[in-house]
Design an enzyme around this catalytic site. Sequence first.
Site, mmCIF file in Angstrom:
data_model
loop_
_atom_site.group_PDB
_atom_site.id
_atom_site.type_symbol
_atom_site.label_atom_id
_atom_site.label_comp_id
_atom_site.label_asym_id
_atom_site.label_seq_id
_atom_site.Cartn_x
_atom_site.Cartn_y
_atom_site.Cartn_z
ATOM 1 N N GLU A 76 -5.072 -5.875 11.619
ATOM 2 C CA GLU A 76 -4.436 -7.189 11.739
ATOM 3 C C GLU A 76 -4.536 -7.739 13.163
ATOM 4 O OE1 GLU A 76 -0.616 -7.004 8.964
ATOM 5 O OE2 GLU A 76 -1.223 -5.031 9.691
ATOM 6 N N ASP A 83 -2.247 -8.483 -1.730
ATOM 7 C CA ASP A 83 -2.053 -7.921 -3.067
ATOM 8 C C ASP A 83 -0.915 -8.657 -3.764
ATOM 9 O OD1 ASP A 83 0.500 -5.813 -2.512
ATOM 10 O OD2 ASP A 83 -0.832 -6.104 -0.810
#
Length: 261
Positions: free
Chosen positions: A12, A195
Amino acid sequence: MKIGIICAGDEELEPFLPIIENCKITEKAMLKFYEGTINGIEVVALFSGVCKVNAAIATQILIDSFNVNIIINSGVAGGIDSNLNIFDTVISTEVAYHDVEKGILTEFHPWMESVYFKADSKLLNLSKKAVEKMTLENKVVWGRMVTGEAFISDEGREQIKNQFNPLTVDMETGSVAHVCYVNNIPFIAIRSITDTEDHSGVENFEQNCKKAAIIAKDITVGLLAEINFINDINFGLITATFSAVTYNIHMLAIVRCSHYV
């Protein structure tokens, strides 16, 4: 003005590293802090490691050791709301822990009125301006996030939805918001979806993390530009005000001097 950028994982943080200019690396508490500028605004970025305590440690160091004025939590999250798709982005309006008893926060330190840590209203408005100027493939929405000490796939999903009705779930945002709250530091989170309920599990997270992190980075950089623009305007106003005051003092001195001539 100095902005702290906290990401949970190295994947990230990775999209930010090539765009940090004049980068200086400082190591504290087994963490690496990347200090420099992005498009002219001072930043300190790092990945804290996964989980609430790691995020809290990193946040407090940013405040105490680097004197940041604002903290942005950038990265990825699991989608809880059924209207969210992979690579959509959620920007926090408020954040709560889904695994902490309510009374812990309201009856003890920090004696909150509710379990929700609010994102800074000015940063929210600037984030909307930033998104309006961007061309994005996926949608951006603003709303509630929740944080807990577990990766949520299927188990626990319905309980979280029923109790909090959040847009997303992750393992760090609540802690970052918590530390910012007690230190009175403006906070906002920008998290893109890896997700969902229909595409759940660690496999989807791992497959989508890199692209989602880039999306979150792009929106974060857009927000930085808006912050920098406002900062420049405020500096200009301060300079103009100072110049006006200086001029008035100077003219007053001339008048007083001429009175005695």
